[in-house]
Structure formats: C-alpha cells, structure tokens
Design a protein around this motif. Structure first.
Motif, PDB file in Angstrom:
ATOM      1  N   THR A   1      41.869  53.346  48.030  1.00  0.00           N
ATOM      2  CA  THR A   1      41.996  51.932  48.390  1.00  0.00           C
ATOM      3  C   THR A   1      42.190  51.762  49.884  1.00  0.00           C
ATOM      4  OG1 THR A   1      42.998  51.459  46.251  1.00  0.00           O
ATOM      5  CG2 THR A   1      43.311  49.812  47.974  1.00  0.00           C
ATOM      6  N   GLU A   2      42.882  52.703  50.538  1.00  0.00           N
ATOM      7  CA  GLU A   2      43.137  52.569  51.975  1.00  0.00           C
ATOM      8  C   GLU A   2      41.839  52.508  52.768  1.00  0.00           C
ATOM      9  OE1 GLU A   2      45.391  54.828  55.633  1.00  0.00           O
ATOM     10  OE2 GLU A   2      44.479  55.967  54.015  1.00  0.00           O
ATOM     11  N   SER A   3      40.923  53.436  52.507  1.00  0.00           N
ATOM     12  CA  SER A   3      39.674  53.438  53.260  1.00  0.00           C
ATOM     13  C   SER A   3      38.856  52.197  52.948  1.00  0.00           C
ATOM     14  CB  SER A   3      38.868  54.703  52.945  1.00  0.00           C
ATOM     15  OG  SER A   3      38.590  54.787  51.564  1.00  0.00           O
ATOM     16  N   GLU A   4      38.907  51.736  51.694  1.00  0.00           N
ATOM     17  CA  GLU A   4      38.187  50.527  51.342  1.00  0.00           C
ATOM     18  C   GLU A   4      38.748  49.323  52.088  1.00  0.00           C
ATOM     19  OE1 GLU A   4      38.525  50.219  47.165  1.00  0.00           O
ATOM     20  OE2 GLU A   4      37.286  51.977  46.736  1.00  0.00           O
ATOM     21  N   ILE A   5      40.082  49.253  52.175  1.00  0.00           N
ATOM     22  CA  ILE A   5      40.728  48.151  52.885  1.00  0.00           C
ATOM     23  C   ILE A   5      40.352  48.165  54.356  1.00  0.00           C
ATOM     24  CG2 ILE A   5      42.975  47.286  53.685  1.00  0.00           C
ATOM     25  CD1 ILE A   5      44.103  48.125  50.957  1.00  0.00           C
ATOM     26  N   ASN A   6      40.373  49.348  54.965  1.00  0.00           N
ATOM     27  CA  ASN A   6      40.059  49.439  56.390  1.00  0.00           C
ATOM     28  C   ASN A   6      38.600  49.084  56.678  1.00  0.00           C
ATOM     29  OD1 ASN A   6      42.598  50.127  57.330  1.00  0.00           O
ATOM     30  ND2 ASN A   6      42.298  52.300  56.927  1.00  0.00           N
ATOM     31  N   ARG A   7      37.690  49.485  55.790  1.00  0.00           N
ATOM     32  CA  ARG A   7      36.272  49.121  55.971  1.00  0.00           C
ATOM     33  C   ARG A   7      36.098  47.611  55.861  1.00  0.00           C
ATOM     34  NH1 ARG A   7      35.206  53.847  52.837  1.00  0.00           N
ATOM     35  NH2 ARG A   7      35.026  52.561  50.954  1.00  0.00           N
TER      36      ARG A   7
ATOM     37  N   LEU B   1      48.269  44.844  51.177  1.00  0.00           N
ATOM     38  CA  LEU B   1      47.520  45.452  50.077  1.00  0.00           C
ATOM     39  C   LEU B   1      47.787  46.955  50.004  1.00  0.00           C
ATOM     40  CD1 LEU B   1      44.085  43.614  50.400  1.00  0.00           C
ATOM     41  CD2 LEU B   1      45.877  43.225  48.689  1.00  0.00           C
ATOM     42  N   GLU B   2      47.811  47.615  51.163  1.00  0.00           N
ATOM     43  CA  GLU B   2      48.088  49.060  51.194  1.00  0.00           C
ATOM     44  C   GLU B   2      49.467  49.361  50.605  1.00  0.00           C
ATOM     45  OE1 GLU B   2      47.569  51.074  54.872  1.00  0.00           O
ATOM     46  OE2 GLU B   2      45.694  50.073  55.357  1.00  0.00           O
TER      47      GLU B   2
ATOM     48  N   THR C   1      52.530  54.176  55.031  1.00  0.00           N
ATOM     49  CA  THR C   1      51.496  54.954  55.710  1.00  0.00           C
ATOM     50  C   THR C   1      50.508  55.568  54.736  1.00  0.00           C
ATOM     51  OG1 THR C   1      52.954  56.892  55.694  1.00  0.00           O
ATOM     52  CG2 THR C   1      52.940  55.550  57.686  1.00  0.00           C
ATOM     53  N   PHE C   2      50.595  55.187  53.462  1.00  0.00           N
ATOM     54  CA  PHE C   2      49.678  55.664  52.436  1.00  0.00           C
ATOM     55  C   PHE C   2      49.522  57.162  52.475  1.00  0.00           C
ATOM     56  CE2 PHE C   2      47.722  52.904  49.508  1.00  0.00           C
ATOM     57  CZ  PHE C   2      46.904  53.716  48.762  1.00  0.00           C
ATOM     58  N   PRO C   3      50.375  57.899  51.777  1.00  0.00           N
ATOM     59  CA  PRO C   3      50.654  59.297  52.046  1.00  0.00           C
ATOM     60  C   PRO C   3      49.674  60.353  51.600  1.00  0.00           C
ATOM     61  CG  PRO C   3      51.878  58.560  50.151  1.00  0.00           C
ATOM     62  CD  PRO C   3      51.176  57.352  50.688  1.00  0.00           C
TER      63      PRO C   3
END
Length: 467
Positions: free
Chosen positions: A354-360, A386-387, A451-453
C-alpha cells in the motif's frame, strides 16, 4: 487519491491591513511551505502611486508571518511579538536580519522585508563552504553582542550560565505538561538527566537563535543574507546554537554535514575551542525541545501545515532523543531492524505494498494539479493518514506485545507507563541505565507505525556528541 480543498488564500482582513499600511494594492500572495507553528506568506505589491511618502519605504516583495493563535507556541513566551522584538533589536547590529515594517494591533501578524536567497543548502561544494563560513560568521557576531545593549525587555536575563540554563529547563518542563497524553517516561528521564548535568562554565549568557540550521537562514551565492525564524531565541549558551546546527545538519550532504569542518571553522572564527561537554548536554536538550514542540502541535490538533505531517518527525525526534541519552549515559544503543519485530498473527504481510501505491498516487496527483509548497504538503498529510492506518492494522498489537516482552526482560516486570515515569525520576543512576536502553528500543517500535516498517530498516542516527 481524492483531492480535498488544497488552494490557500490570504484572508481579507490581512490583505486590507497590508494595503492600508503600504499604500499599495496587493498583486499576488503565495502561501509558502516553511515552518509549522506559523503561516508564512509571500506578498507581492503593485507599485505605489508615484510621489507618495511610502514609495521608498516599502519594497514590492514582502513576507507576512501569521500566528493563528492555536499553534503550539502561540500562548507561550515564544510568541510572534517576542520574535518581532528580536528583529528590531538586531536591526542595527552586524547580525543580518530582515527589516520589520509593521505588526497588527493584536500582535498576530508581522510584515517583513523579503530577503533574497534560499533556505536550502547549496549543492556546489565551493558555494556550500562559503555559505557555512558566512553562517558561522553571523553566529559569532550574534554571540559577541553585549546583552545589555539589546532592547529585549521580555527576555529573562541572568548573570551566570547555570541559573540561565536551569530556568530554561524549568520553562520547558512547564510546556511539556501541556500535552494531552499521559506522562512520558522518555521526556521525564531527559529532564532528570539535564537537571543534574548542567554545564560548568564561566561563559556569560548571550543571545542565541535557539534553532540554528537549514531552513532558518537565507543563503545566496555562498553568502548568508539573513538569519530568520527567531521564535525560540533567548539568552543562553552559544554552544546551544552549535548543538542545534549539529541536529539540523545531521543528514545534510557536503560541508554542512561535516562536523569536523564546522568545528574547525567556528574555532578559527571565534579564536576559542568549542566546549564539547556543553555541546553534548545541548544535544540532549535541543532534541527534547523538538519532541515537546511536535507533541504540543499534535495535542493542539496540528499546526499551520496540518496534523499528520507532525507524527513522523515527532517519532524521529524521540528516537534521536533516546539515542542522545544513550550516548551521554555511555549506554550502547541497540538498533532494531524490521525483521526483528515479531510478525506472527499478522494478516497478509503483502498488504504493505500500500505504501508504494500511495506514493505513486501522491506523485501523480501532485503533477496533475501542479501542486507545490503547502498545497503539496497538505496532500502528503492525507497520504500519511492512509499509511498509518494500514500500518496500525498490521502491527499495533504486535508492537505493544514486543514492548511488554522487552520490559519484562530488561526490568524484570511488566511496568506500566506511570511506573516507567517514576523510574525516570529515580536518583539511582543504575535505574536510568537500564531504562534508557528499553526506551530507545520502544521509541523505535513506536516509529514503525509512521514509517511503514516491513520494507525498511533503522539505521543509527549520527549524533555529533563529540565525546
């Protein structure tokens, strides 16, 4: 990602006040991303009517700082009126500061000269070295000012450094008690250590900026044109500004991140060796202040840049504070990796993509709407929420159990928060040594939720204690 209202407009009341003060109409206002406790606006004026007496007094480009009254420092002694008094007191000294043009009657808005230059560090090594030297020259000029020559009636003054530092510690303890959550054992331990380890020195208190570093000076072509953001200034120890520079430059590339070079240049300019013991003391104190300020911001519902943007730096400052305490207490910190956290009873770890999706999604939205500055940061706040929601779903209970097991192993029991606070006030140094190691690891685990570990590891934060 859904877009909320991201555009910022300066209020009619402030626009009218500026136009009445300057005798000009406003051509453009821009909300800038700088600082969090107060709003910062760039104000561009239309040229005033020729022949008016205000034609030469006001430049076309100005800066407006606004205290909304709900910021973390609004109702403290570190208010906007205090900051304005520093600018006025330094106006005729060798310390470069912007000129003040006016302040509203409620002391909530300050109109200032806009100085050319950038708050970002130079990328050229030659330019960066010049900028660093220029900054240290400005600091040396500040630290050489005679306090009795400065018109700062609201500032607390002392004849000796020890009383000065203890008063500052006591005031920040008062501020720490304003947070809405329960007592904090890490903060308690830090205050306990500071109160019993104040530096022994014959230096006399001098005016210090109190937050020196990137973002709080304007540099152009290897020269610092102005020192800005004086809200935390006070009479204190010049070594405190060096400790702030260490803290704010920890991850800076090039000369600004080179502790040895900074030390060498400062000693050359001042003609005196740095007090490394005092700098180690202030390394703890400045990080404690960062923890308290971000905590106050969160407790008050957020600063001028939102709420969620303050959680990641707050937890980073907590890790830095715990690390600094480990250093001065001679305790070897244990750095955790995400793989050291027990992920049993988790749902699907693959959900962490989800983190990479959110950042994109964040980057796409930023480019599509051409967002910048505070507008981009506002959108980042929504992404952080969201993260955090996803990380909490996966890890919150797991991390709490890790803390409990660590506490039992380290201290011999499952201590409550109140019991850990009491241990932080113990007069037995051995209790503190055991406690700080535990709190250092607990602060890292708490930071994991922001920091989404799973795909990240912790790395030791370089803290320039120089011992």
């Amino acid at each position: 990602m859904a877009m909320s209202s991201l555009k910022y407009e300066l209020g009619v009341e402030h626009r009218s006040w500026i136009e009445q003060l300057t005798g000009s109409t406003i051509n453009k206002t821009t909300r800038e991303f700088a600082g969090g406790s107060r709003e910062l606006w760039y104000v561009d004026l239309d040229p005033p009517v020729a022949g008016t007496d205000r034609l030469s007094r006001f430049p076309r480009n100005l800066v407006l700082r606004i205290d909304s009254g709900v910021g973390p420092l609004s109702d403290t002694r570190f208010n906007l009126l205090r900051e304005a008094s520093v600018y006025r007191a330094l106006e005729k000294t060798n310390v470069p500061v912007p000129a003040i043009f006016g302040m509203t009657k409620d002391n909530r808005a300050l109109l200032m000269e806009r100085i050319s230059g950038s708050s970002r560090l130079a990328t050229s090594t030659t330019e960066a070295i010049g900028g660093l030297r220029s900054l240290l020259i400005s600091l040396e000029a500040l630290h050489n000012l005679d306090p009795t020559s400065l018109d700062l009636p609201s500032f607390v003054k002392f004849d000796n450094m020890s009383d000065c530092v203890l008063e500052e510690i006591n005031y920040w303890q008062t501020l720490a008690q304003r947070t809405t959550h329960q007592a904090d054992p890490l903060v308690t331990l830090a205050f306990s250590w500071l109160s019993t380890n104040t530096p022994t020195t014959t230096r006399q208190p001098r005016l210090v900026q109190g937050d020196t570093g990137p973002g709080n000076f304007l540099m152009e072509n290897g020269h610092v044109n102005a020192l800005v953001d004086w809200e935390l200034s006070h009479f204190g120890d010049p070594m405190e500004d060096i400790a702030w520079l260490d803290q704010r430059c920890t991850k800076s590339p090039g000369p600004f991140g080179d502790t040895a070079l900074r030390d060498q240049l400062y000693e050359e300019l001042s003609g005196s060796p740095l007090d490394l013991t005092a700098i180690a003391f202030y390394a703890v104190f400045v990080r404690l202040r960062c923890v308290i300020i971000t905590d106050l911001t969160i407790s008050s519902g957020g600063g001028s840049l939102g709420l969620n943007v303050y959680y990641p730096p707050h937890h980073r400052f907590r890790v830095e504070l715990a690390t600094a305490l480990c250093e001065v207490m001679k305790v070897q910190p244990i750095w955790l990796k995400s793989s050291q956290v027990t992920f049993q009873n988790m749902d699907d770890p693959s959900e962490t993509n989800t983190e990479s999706e959110i950042n994109r999604d964040l980057e796409a939205t930023t480019q599509r709407h051409r967002l910048r500055g505070a507008e981009k940061l506002k959108l980042r706040e929504e992404a952080l929420a969201l993260e955090h929601q996803q990380a909490s779903k996966l890890l919150k209970v797991v991390l709490r159990n890790e803390d409990r097991r660590d506490c039992i192993k380290t201290l011999g029991g499952d201590f409550s928060q109140e019991e850990l606070v009491e241990l932080g006030t113990s007069r037995n140094p051995t209790d503190h040594l055991e406690l700080i190691g535990l709190l250092h690891r607990m602060s890292q685990r708490a930071a994991l939720l922001w920091t989404f570990p799973v795909s990240r590891t912790f790395a030791p934060i370089r803290i320039s204690l120089r011992n």
